[in-house]
Design a protein around this motif. Structure first.
Motif, PDB file in Angstrom:
ATOM      1  N   ASP A 130       0.829  -1.207   0.000  1.00 60.93           N
ATOM      2  CA  ASP A 130       0.000   0.000   0.000  1.00 60.93           C
ATOM      3  C   ASP A 130       0.869   1.265   0.000  1.00 60.93           C
ATOM      4  O   ASP A 130       0.458   2.306  -0.508  1.00 60.93           O
ATOM      5  N   ALA A 131       2.084   1.123   0.570  1.00 56.93           N
ATOM      6  CA  ALA A 131       2.984   2.284   0.648  1.00 56.93           C
ATOM      7  C   ALA A 131       3.894   2.389  -0.571  1.00 56.93           C
ATOM      8  O   ALA A 131       4.791   3.223  -0.603  1.00 56.93           O
ATOM      9  N   ALA A 141      12.604   0.970   4.245  1.00 61.68           N
ATOM     10  CA  ALA A 141      11.636   0.844   5.346  1.00 61.68           C
ATOM     11  C   ALA A 141      11.974  -0.419   6.132  1.00 61.68           C
ATOM     12  O   ALA A 141      12.496  -1.381   5.564  1.00 61.68           O
ATOM     13  N   VAL A 142      11.702  -0.401   7.423  1.00 66.84           N
ATOM     14  CA  VAL A 142      11.812  -1.610   8.242  1.00 66.84           C
ATOM     15  C   VAL A 142      10.453  -1.828   8.892  1.00 66.84           C
ATOM     16  O   VAL A 142       9.886  -0.897   9.480  1.00 66.84           O
ATOM     17  N   GLY A 199      -0.113   2.673   7.832  1.00 68.50           N
ATOM     18  CA  GLY A 199       0.877   3.324   8.702  1.00 68.50           C
ATOM     19  C   GLY A 199       2.134   3.696   7.935  1.00 68.50           C
ATOM     20  O   GLY A 199       2.632   4.823   8.038  1.00 68.50           O
ATOM     21  N   LEU A 200       2.646   2.762   7.140  1.00 67.01           N
ATOM     22  CA  LEU A 200       3.899   3.041   6.424  1.00 67.01           C
ATOM     23  C   LEU A 200       3.692   4.108   5.344  1.00 67.01           C
ATOM     24  O   LEU A 200       4.559   4.957   5.140  1.00 67.01           O
ATOM     25  N   ALA A 201       2.535   4.085   4.689  1.00 70.42           N
ATOM     26  CA  ALA A 201       2.268   5.106   3.658  1.00 70.42           C
ATOM     27  C   ALA A 201       2.273   6.498   4.297  1.00 70.42           C
ATOM     28  O   ALA A 201       2.797   7.458   3.733  1.00 70.42           O
ATOM     29  N   GLN A 202       1.718   6.612   5.503  1.00 65.11           N
ATOM     30  CA  GLN A 202       1.733   7.902   6.211  1.00 65.11           C
ATOM     31  C   GLN A 202       3.175   8.322   6.510  1.00 65.11           C
ATOM     32  O   GLN A 202       3.545   9.483   6.389  1.00 65.11           O
ATOM     33  N   MET A 203       3.985   7.348   6.899  1.00 64.25           N
ATOM     34  CA  MET A 203       5.385   7.673   7.241  1.00 64.25           C
ATOM     35  C   MET A 203       6.166   8.110   6.003  1.00 64.25           C
ATOM     36  O   MET A 203       7.037   8.971   6.079  1.00 64.25           O
ATOM     37  N   ILE A 204       5.841   7.501   4.866  1.00 59.72           N
ATOM     38  CA  ILE A 204       6.544   7.890   3.636  1.00 59.72           C
ATOM     39  C   ILE A 204       6.193   9.334   3.271  1.00 59.72           C
ATOM     40  O   ILE A 204       7.037  10.102   2.818  1.00 59.72           O
ATOM     41  N   GLU A 205       4.952   9.718   3.535  1.00 54.34           N
ATOM     42  CA  GLU A 205       4.572  11.126   3.307  1.00 54.34           C
ATOM     43  C   GLU A 205       5.407  12.049   4.208  1.00 54.34           C
ATOM     44  O   GLU A 205       5.891  13.091   3.771  1.00 54.34           O
ATOM     45  N   GLY A 220       7.110  -0.500  15.756  1.00 57.82           N
ATOM     46  CA  GLY A 220       7.876  -1.212  14.734  1.00 57.82           C
ATOM     47  C   GLY A 220       7.758  -0.810  13.269  1.00 57.82           C
ATOM     48  O   GLY A 220       7.535  -1.644  12.392  1.00 57.82           O
ATOM     49  N   ARG A 221       7.900   0.478  12.979  1.00 59.94           N
ATOM     50  CA  ARG A 221       7.995   0.943  11.591  1.00 59.94           C
ATOM     51  C   ARG A 221       9.087   1.999  11.540  1.00 59.94           C
ATOM     52  O   ARG A 221       9.086   2.931  12.362  1.00 59.94           O
ATOM     53  N   TYR A 222       9.972   1.872  10.568  1.00 61.25           N
ATOM     54  CA  TYR A 222      11.086   2.814  10.447  1.00 61.25           C
ATOM     55  C   TYR A 222      11.317   3.109   8.978  1.00 61.25           C
ATOM     56  O   TYR A 222      11.104   2.243   8.126  1.00 61.25           O
ATOM     57  N   ILE A 223      11.792   4.319   8.704  1.00 66.85           N
ATOM     58  CA  ILE A 223      12.375   4.604   7.391  1.00 66.85           C
ATOM     59  C   ILE A 223      13.791   5.063   7.693  1.00 66.85           C
ATOM     60  O   ILE A 223      13.986   6.022   8.471  1.00 66.85           O
ATOM     61  N   LEU A 224      14.757   4.362   7.132  1.00 65.23           N
ATOM     62  CA  LEU A 224      16.147   4.608   7.519  1.00 65.23           C
ATOM     63  C   LEU A 224      16.994   4.932   6.306  1.00 65.23           C
ATOM     64  O   LEU A 224      16.850   4.310   5.246  1.00 65.23           O
TER      65      LEU A 224
END
Ligand code: UTP
Length: 294
Positions: free
Chosen positions: A48-49, A129-130, A144-150, A208-212
């Motif tokens: 989705d992300a 992403a992790v 959740g991850l799509a929001q973080m990518i934004e 447990g979601r990261y963008i590194l």
């Protein structure tokens, strides 16, 4: 605009001791919420992300995870013959394109930081992403991850998912030492892994979601053991916050379930049962009945 995030690491090499004896022969990530294993929720969130390369850090005893993403021709043919199109559809969703998924082994469970480091050659020079499959994030809109990518597109650098946790429970998490906050985005001056509740620098827990950014691998290269005698990802991110000032927490919109603990897993099971239109009425009636009896 930050560099596009196309790859995700799924560290699945942990021992899963909190679910023993079940996890003696079943990887924790294959445990199901209603009818889908935890790993499927994580993959769907990543897709989705916009993630299209999936890197699994696995270990001995996790081959059923690899099989899960393979074609199952006998089963598919049977469902086709029987005209069970809905089930066939659900099954086909689990197949991954050839080459989209890579498995790398962590020889010994030395900690999450070490597991992420094991994927360094497959990530190379781009943000990654992790996703920890223990943490299920249920949202009404974007994952959740799509929001973080934004958020990553907005501020760049390293992003950790953040959630407010009240009381002594904060000592079970990595915790953000905040410098400033702008809406959902918190600039971190540091991170502390599992502090005593009285020493926690805030109530913003890392989940447990990261963008590194790829610089994380250089930090992890020389990483020493931290809390619990494990090589901690939190410590490496803390180093980046302190030396580069490029770490932000992002407070996602949604509900997080901790499926790494028995109570969190049961809560997630009930919540996902209630979200399922085929189960909702029967389950609601049952919950009401037993609630009246307690
Ligand atoms: P946990 O801290 O939940 O550990 O790891 P665990 O081994 O899975 O479970 P318990 O605590 O013994 O019950 C968080 C995530 O990091 C991965 C796990 O697979 C999980 O997704 N991990 C942890 C690794 O891949 N390698 C490690 O050495 C440690």
């Amino acid at each position: 605009m930050a560099q596009k995030v196309q790859k995700a690491i799924f560290p699945v090499a942990g021992l899963g001791t909190r679910f023993l004896p079940a996890t003696k022969s079943i990887p924790k990530e294959i445990m199901t919420l209603v009818d889908r294993p935890l790993i499927q929720y994580a993959i769907d969130e990543a897709r989705d992300a916009g993630i299209d390369e999936f890197i699994f850090v696995t270990a001995r005893g996790k081959t059923s995870l690899e099989d899960y993403f393979d074609n199952a021709p006998d089963l598919e043919n049977r469902l086709k013959q029987d005209g069970k199109d809905k089930l066939l559809d659900a099954l086909i969703q689990t197949n991954m394109d050839s080459g989209a998924i890579a498995y790398i082994r962590q020889k010994e469970a030395l900690g999450l930081g070490h597991a992420v480091w094991c994927a360094r050659r497959l990530v190379a020079n781009q943000p990654v992403a992790v996703i920890l499959t223990d943490d299920i994030i249920q949202t009404d809109g974007k994952s959740g991850l799509a929001q973080m990518i934004e958020a990553h597109n907005e501020v760049g650098g390293n992003i950790v998912a953040a959630m407010e946790v009240e009381g002594p429970a904060i000592s079970s998490y990595g915790v953000i030492d905040p410098e400033s906050q702008n809406g959902s985005i918190i600039k971190a001056k540091g991170l502390v892994e599992k502090p005593d509740a009285k020493d926690a620098p805030s109530n913003f827990a890392v989940i447990g979601r990261y963008i590194l950014e790829p610089e994380i691998f250089t930090v992890l290269e020389g990483a020493k053991k931290g809390a619990g005698g494990e090589i901690q990802l939190t410590d490496a991110i803390d180093h980046l916050a302190r030396t580069k000032g490029n770490v932000h927490g992002y407070c996602f919109k949604g509900t997080r379930y901790d499926c790494g603990s028995k109570s969190g897993y049961l809560e997630a099971t009930i919540a996902h049962g209630l979200l399922n239109p085929e189960l909702r009425d029967e389950l609601t009636a049952y919950i009401k009945k037993i609630a009246a009896e307690i």
